[in-house]
Design an enzyme around this catalytic site. Structure first.
Site, PDB file in Angstrom:
ATOM      1  N   TRP A  99       0.811  -1.276  -0.014  1.00 28.53           N
ATOM      2  CA  TRP A  99       0.044   0.023   0.030  1.00 28.53           C
ATOM      3  C   TRP A  99       0.900   1.331   0.015  1.00 28.53           C
ATOM      4  CZ3 TRP A  99      -5.109  -0.286  -0.533  1.00 28.53           C
ATOM      5  CH2 TRP A  99      -6.063   0.928  -0.156  1.00 28.53           C
ATOM      6  N   ILE A 123      -1.099   7.114   5.354  1.00 26.15           N
ATOM      7  CA  ILE A 123      -1.407   8.812   5.260  1.00 26.15           C
ATOM      8  C   ILE A 123      -2.872   9.007   5.682  1.00 26.15           C
ATOM      9  CG2 ILE A 123      -1.831  10.449   3.168  1.00 26.15           C
ATOM     10  CD1 ILE A 123       0.191   8.965   1.519  1.00 26.15           C
ATOM     11  N   HIS A 164      -9.616   5.730  10.532  1.00 19.34           N
ATOM     12  CA  HIS A 164      -8.956   4.736   9.898  1.00 19.34           C
ATOM     13  C   HIS A 164      -7.418   4.725  10.218  1.00 19.34           C
ATOM     14  CE1 HIS A 164      -8.234   0.831   7.883  1.00 19.34           C
ATOM     15  NE2 HIS A 164      -7.375   1.578   6.871  1.00 19.34           N
TER      16      HIS A 164
END
Length: 188
Positions: A55, A113, A119
């Site tokens: 990711w 980020i 989350h």
């Protein structure tokens, strides 16, 4: 009063030469003292694992390349890199690598980020706690190479993408060698 100067921690070895790695620019624009004066260590014979998230791959690939470059500059030739989907999966993958008994240390590389939901906070906390637990439970260096950034520009700066900032992966490569040498020094 003279300023305190640390002595090299390995009396049976010559003090390493120091090389200055430029600090990443301070995003606030003020002068900074952040960063490390990273010595050069001889990590010949060390077996180092890297586990990286896919990711945010542009950032993570740059960080892995920086870590490998630094490891090679310390004479580490036995480097194994494994990939997982995201940062949340990193502690479990690092645990599997540690349990194999093949590695003196592990570098965990990921990039989180912040978005518009919670989350980011949940993943950051879980990954941080997981990596710390591995350090303590396995008594092997597990380097925290997880960027926690507010935006993509910060992530790119901390990974040296497109020549921006400084590649933190280089710091982590040197750090794992230093930590492994310290661990070996005091292992029974």
């Amino acid at each position: 009063l003279k300023p305190w100067v640390p002595s090299f921690p390995f009396p049976d070895m010559a003090a390493p030469t120091k090389r200055k790695i430029e600090n990443a620019p301070n995003p606030d624009g003020a002068k900074t003292i952040r960063g490390l004066d990273l010595p050069t260590f001889d990590g010949a014979g060390l077996h180092i694992g890297i586990v990286s998230a896919r990711w945010n791959s542009v950032v993570c690939e740059s960080l892995v390349a920086g870590a490998v470059e630094a490891l090679k500059s310390c004479n580490v030739t036995d480097i194994t890199t494994e990939y997982v989907a995201g940062s949340y999966e990193i502690p479990q993958a690092a645990q599997v690598m540690l349990e194999s008994g093949k590695f003196d240390g592990i570098i965990c590389i990921g990039c989180l980020i912040k978005g518009g939901t919670m989350h980011f906070e949940y993943i950051s906390e879980a990954v941080t706690q997981g990596i710390m637990r591995l350090n303590l439970d396995y008594k092997r260096p597990v380097i925290y190479g997880i960027l926690g950034c507010l935006n993509e520009e910060q992530a790119k700066e901390r990974a040296g993408v497109d020549g921006a900032g400084h590649n933190s992966g280089k710091d982590w490569g040197i750090t794992v060698v230093e930590s492994c040498l310290l661990t070996k020094k005091y292992s029974k």
